[in-house]
Design a protein around this motif. Sequence first.
Motif, PDB file in Angstrom:
ATOM      1  N   PHE A 157      30.227 101.503  99.345  1.00 59.65           N
ATOM      2  CA  PHE A 157      30.490 100.002  98.579  1.00 59.65           C
ATOM      3  C   PHE A 157      31.260  99.486  99.334  1.00 59.65           C
ATOM      4  O   PHE A 157      30.249  97.836 100.268  1.00 59.65           O
ATOM      5  N   GLU A 158      32.202  99.834 100.540  1.00 60.42           N
ATOM      6  CA  GLU A 158      33.099  98.989 101.104  1.00 60.42           C
ATOM      7  C   GLU A 158      32.210  98.832 102.194  1.00 60.42           C
ATOM      8  O   GLU A 158      32.780  98.187 103.347  1.00 60.42           O
ATOM      9  N   SER A 159      31.119  99.267 102.710  1.00 60.44           N
ATOM     10  CA  SER A 159      30.245  99.388 104.202  1.00 60.44           C
ATOM     11  C   SER A 159      29.498  98.155 104.400  1.00 60.44           C
ATOM     12  O   SER A 159      29.426  97.900 105.124  1.00 60.44           O
ATOM     13  N   LEU A 160      29.184  97.500 103.181  1.00 59.48           N
ATOM     14  CA  LEU A 160      28.478  96.414 103.087  1.00 59.48           C
ATOM     15  C   LEU A 160      29.895  95.535 103.722  1.00 59.48           C
ATOM     16  O   LEU A 160      28.894  94.161 104.371  1.00 59.48           O
TER      17      LEU A 160
ATOM     18  N   TYR B 282      30.779  96.776 108.492  1.00 60.01           N
ATOM     19  CA  TYR B 282      29.779  97.169 108.812  1.00 60.01           C
ATOM     20  C   TYR B 282      28.600  95.857 108.895  1.00 60.01           C
ATOM     21  O   TYR B 282      28.658  95.645 108.042  1.00 60.01           O
ATOM     22  N   ASN B 283      28.216  95.525 110.507  1.00 57.66           N
ATOM     23  CA  ASN B 283      26.963  94.886 110.638  1.00 57.66           C
ATOM     24  C   ASN B 283      25.790  95.261 110.247  1.00 57.66           C
ATOM     25  O   ASN B 283      24.324  95.098 109.836  1.00 57.66           O
ATOM     26  N   ASP B 284      25.952  96.886 110.688  1.00 57.91           N
ATOM     27  CA  ASP B 284      25.324  97.517 110.809  1.00 57.91           C
ATOM     28  C   ASP B 284      24.998  99.189 110.841  1.00 57.91           C
ATOM     29  O   ASP B 284      26.361  99.552 111.073  1.00 57.91           O
ATOM     30  N   LEU B 285      24.741 100.199 110.119  1.00 51.68           N
ATOM     31  CA  LEU B 285      25.531 101.183 109.343  1.00 51.68           C
ATOM     32  C   LEU B 285      23.831 102.373 109.462  1.00 51.68           C
ATOM     33  O   LEU B 285      23.078 101.840 108.272  1.00 51.68           O
TER      34      LEU B 285
ATOM     35  N   LEU C 209      24.535 112.716 112.699  1.00 48.43           N
ATOM     36  CA  LEU C 209      24.127 111.179 113.738  1.00 48.43           C
ATOM     37  C   LEU C 209      24.335 110.194 113.503  1.00 48.43           C
ATOM     38  O   LEU C 209      23.849 109.116 112.338  1.00 48.43           O
ATOM     39  N   HIS C 210      25.191 109.037 113.475  1.00 49.76           N
ATOM     40  CA  HIS C 210      25.972 108.243 112.538  1.00 49.76           C
ATOM     41  C   HIS C 210      25.525 107.070 113.906  1.00 49.76           C
ATOM     42  O   HIS C 210      26.572 107.199 114.959  1.00 49.76           O
ATOM     43  N   ALA C 211      24.943 105.331 113.194  1.00 45.70           N
ATOM     44  CA  ALA C 211      24.608 104.703 114.364  1.00 45.70           C
ATOM     45  C   ALA C 211      25.379 103.601 113.374  1.00 45.70           C
ATOM     46  O   ALA C 211      24.239 103.271 112.413  1.00 45.70           O
ATOM     47  N   TRP C 212      26.592 102.712 113.726  1.00 44.14           N
ATOM     48  CA  TRP C 212      27.379 101.684 113.732  1.00 44.14           C
ATOM     49  C   TRP C 212      27.867 100.780 114.162  1.00 44.14           C
ATOM     50  O   TRP C 212      27.765 100.953 115.249  1.00 44.14           O
ATOM     51  N   ASP C 213      27.544  99.603 113.723  1.00 42.47           N
ATOM     52  CA  ASP C 213      28.037  98.364 114.072  1.00 42.47           C
ATOM     53  C   ASP C 213      29.349  97.588 113.286  1.00 42.47           C
ATOM     54  O   ASP C 213      28.967  97.026 112.625  1.00 42.47           O
ATOM     55  N   TRP C 214      30.976  97.526 113.912  1.00 39.56           N
ATOM     56  CA  TRP C 214      31.813  97.204 112.794  1.00 39.56           C
ATOM     57  C   TRP C 214      32.230  95.848 113.238  1.00 39.56           C
ATOM     58  O   TRP C 214      31.703  95.519 113.895  1.00 39.56           O
TER      59      TRP C 214
END
Length: 384
Positions: A11-14, A17-20, A372-377
């Motif tokens: 829920f917090e990831s919304l 992160y801009n992208d996850l 493997l994670h791709a993320w934009d904080w």
Amino acid sequence: MEEEEEEEWLFESLRLYNDLHVFELQDPTRVIEWTGEKRVCVAGYGNGRRNEILQLVLPPRLCAKENQGLCPERDFKVEHGGFSDRPVFSLKHVPGTSLLLTSGPPDNALQVWRMEPDETDVMKPVTSIPTKPGGEDGWAKMATTSGKPSRVLHGTRTDNVQVTDIETKQTLFMAASVNSEGISTLAFLDEATALACSTKGQLFRADTRQASNLLTTVGQQPETSAPGEQSWCAAVRRCQADASATDDPLIARLSSSGRVVLTDLRDTANTLATAQCCGPTSGLHGADFLSVSFAPLLRGCLSVSGFDGTVRIYDTRHWDPLMPEEAKPLFLHKGHLLSGARDTETPPWVTAHTWHPSRPRTLLSAASDGSLHAWDWADPPAGR
């Protein structure tokens, strides 16, 4: 981790992160190497079996300059692949070529791979490059450069660091060093200057054009302030080619006790700043996956991993050189802990991470469970 904690993080990831994007590799990797703006290589590191090496194309959504909304292709695409008969502990792309270099146990040799043209997806071994023995040999650390001819800087100890022409396998430089210390990190500062960081945290520099081939100490070895401070690794931030850029050339050294020491390459006799970023490494993995990396496009930011299942991002601009403090992360990526498999007793451990070369806040990270994670904080809230 409890299911409630995972749901809370999702829920917090919304907001965070801009992208996850969360993916699963067939085998865990300890290398994530960029081979272009949209491509990375990963490889297995298991002992006693063949390990797959893959070149992956990033999902289109991650490569888009604007938010694409619903995107039909959300996964990595395999573009090239091959198999190594040994674990891959290090992997480097040779800029401007289709060549890859890998190293790993049981010896210190480098393996050279070529990615075949687009009509085939095969990644083939081409040759191997030996590293001169030195003390108790281990797998070779290495660095590549975009200069011509294509060269590799490699070695296991300060008395066997060398530069080799990849095509001819001719030795272009062989270090001469009074001391013999294990190497944790190698880097080219420019086309002619090499830097090494020993496992004790001592920095060494060499001009590969000099006939003396002397590997000289740079500055002082960091003072040991904790029992667990036994291993060090390093990262280099070079000056940007853009004349308007104001970043200083910096070295960040990270110890297994979680301490980061920043040094200006133009004044290596003095410590620029230092901070305690993590607790000491312990348990099964020890210091195997220590990693520190500068953000290429965010001034003052660096990232740290290898201590647990997280990646920590710090703003170093306010660190005090005289009064070391416990640094608070600007951002903490804990998705590997909360989205990993639950059928193992050992929590996932981050094995590698890397910044995207042109997206300022985008990172890729991998863990021991194959995730493997791709993320934009996202930007921290105002006033933070």
